[in-house]
Design a protein around this motif. Structure first.
Motif: not given
Length: 324
Positions: A217-228, A249-253
Motif C-alpha cells: 500500500i502506497d509503496c514505491k518500486i525502483t530499479g533498472l529498466d530491465n523487465g522486473t 519503468n523497471t516493471i515489465s509491461p
C-alpha cells in the motif's frame, strides 16, 4: 464476507495458542543496551537476546548503538515481546555472509512472536551466486519500522504469521520477498537490482482457505529498466496486491509471471489498484492478473487483514533497568 472470514481466522489462531495468553504492558519496557565499545549491557546483539528469560512476559527493548554488527542472530521462539532498535537504518547495520538453505542462511531469524525491529539495516553479503536471506520471519505478530533489508536472492523470507512493514527499504533481484505470511507493506520502497529479469515476490499460498498474502500500500518500486515482474507463484494460490503504488519503468509491461506453469494462472490472485507511474500501465498486462475495483480492493487496504489493531503497539514511554 472477507471481514467475517478474517475474524474467524483470528479466533482460530487464538484457540491454537498463537495468540499470547499474557497481559503485557505496552507502555513500559526493560531497557537493554548493546554497544560494541563496552559501554552498554552487552557488546553483541545475540548476547542481549540470549539474556532474555525463556517464556518472557514483559516488553524487552534492546537499544543498539550505531555501528556494524557482524553477527548471525536468532530470536528463538521462547523469547517473545522483544524489540531491536537502532537509531536510524543508515548507521546501525546487522550483517553476515551466508547462502544456501533458506532457513539456515538468514542474517536475522525471528522465531518469536510479538517482535519489533526499528531503524536497522539487515544485510546478507552472500552476493549473486544463490540464495542468501537477510531476514527470516517465522512467527506471528512481527512489525518492522524504518528498516533496510538488503540482499540479492530471497532477501526477505516472510515465512508465516501476521506481519507489518512500514517505511522499509527492501532490495534484491530474484524472489526478494517470498514466503506464506499474511503481510502488509505500507509506504515501503522495493528496489530491484536485477540486470535482466527480476522478480519481486514469490508468495507461497497453497490453498484458497489460507488467509495469507502480501499487500503493498502506497509503496514505491525502483530499479533498472530491465523487465522486473511484480510476482510469480511459489504456491498455486499465490496472492499479491499492489495498491496506490508507484511503479517505475523497471516493471515489465506484462507485469507478472506464471513460473512456467500455466495451470497456476487459474488459481493465483494477483491484483493492482490505482497504481501509477510508467510501470503501472495495464494495457499489456497478462490477462490472468486483475485490475481491482474499489470494492474488491477494500479488504486489503488497511491493517484489518492482519488484525493489526489488536497487536501493533507504539514504542514504550517508560523504561526500567535490566538485571543480569
Amino acid at each position: 464476507m472477507a471481514l467475517i472470514y478474517i475474524l474467524l481466522v483470528s479466533i482460530l489462531l487464538c484457540n491454537t495458542n498463537i495468540c499470547s495468553s499474557a497481559a503485557v504492558s505496552t507502555s513500559e519496557a526493560v531497557l537493554i543496551t548493546v554497544d560494541q565499545s563496552g559501554k552498554g549491557n552487552y557488546r553483541t546483539i545475540q548476547e542481549a537476546v540470549n539474556s532474555v528469560a525463556s517464556k518472557n512476559s514483559e516488553l524487552i527493548y534492546i537499544s543498539i548503538k550505531p555501528g556494524t554488527y557482524r553477527e548471525k542472530i536468532v530470536v528463538s521462539a521462547d523469547k517473545p515481546f522483544i524489540t531491536l532498535s537502532g537509531t536510524e537504518g543508515a548507521n546501525t547495520t546487522i550483517t553476515w555472509n551466508d547462502g544456501g538453505d533458506i532457513f539456515d542462511s538468514p542474517t536475522l531469524s525471528v522465531l518469536a512472536s510479538d517482535f519489533v525491529a526499528r531503524y536497522l539495516t539487515i544485510r546478507n553479503e552472500f552476493g549473486t551466486s544463490g540464495k542468501g536471506i537477510a531476514l527470516r520471519v517465522s512467527a506471528d505478530r512481527a512489525a518492522f519500522y524504518g528498516c533496510r533489508i538488503v540482499s540479492y536472492q530471497d532477501t526477505l523470507l516472510d515465512d508465516f504469521g501476521r506481519h507489518y512493514y512500514y517505511n522499509c527499504y527492501i532490495e534484491g533481484a530474484t524472489d526478494f520477498i517470498c514466503g506464506n505470511a499474511a503481510s502488509v507493506f505500507q509506504s515501503c520502497q522495493l528496489n530491484s537490482l536485477a540486470k535482466s529479469l527480476g522478480i519481486i515476490t514469490a508468495q507461497h499460498r497453497n490453498t484458497p482457505s489460507e488467509n495469507t498474502g502480501f499487500t503493498f500500500i502506497d509503496c514505491k518500486i525502483t530499479g533498472l529498466d530491465n523487465g522486473t515482474v511484480l510476482g510469480r507463484p511459489w504456491g498455486p494460490y499465490s496472492r499479491v496486491i499492489y495498491a496506490r503504488t508507484y511503479m517505475s519503468n523497471t516493471i515489465s509491461p506484462d507485469g507478472w509471471s506464471d513460473w512456467s506453469d500455466p495451470s497456476k494462472e487459474r488459481t493465483v490472485y494477483y491484483g493492482e489498484y490505482k497504481c501509477y507511474g510508467p510501470g503501472a500501465d495495464r494495457s499489456k498486462r497478462v490477462g490472468w492478473s486483475r485490475e481491482l475495483s474499489r470494492d474488491e480492493s477494500a479488504p486489503f487496504l488497511n491493517k484489518a487483514m492482519i488484525g493489526g489493531g489488536n497487536w501493533l503497539r507504539p514504542p514504550p514511554t517508560r523504561f526500567k533497568k535490566h538485571v543480569k
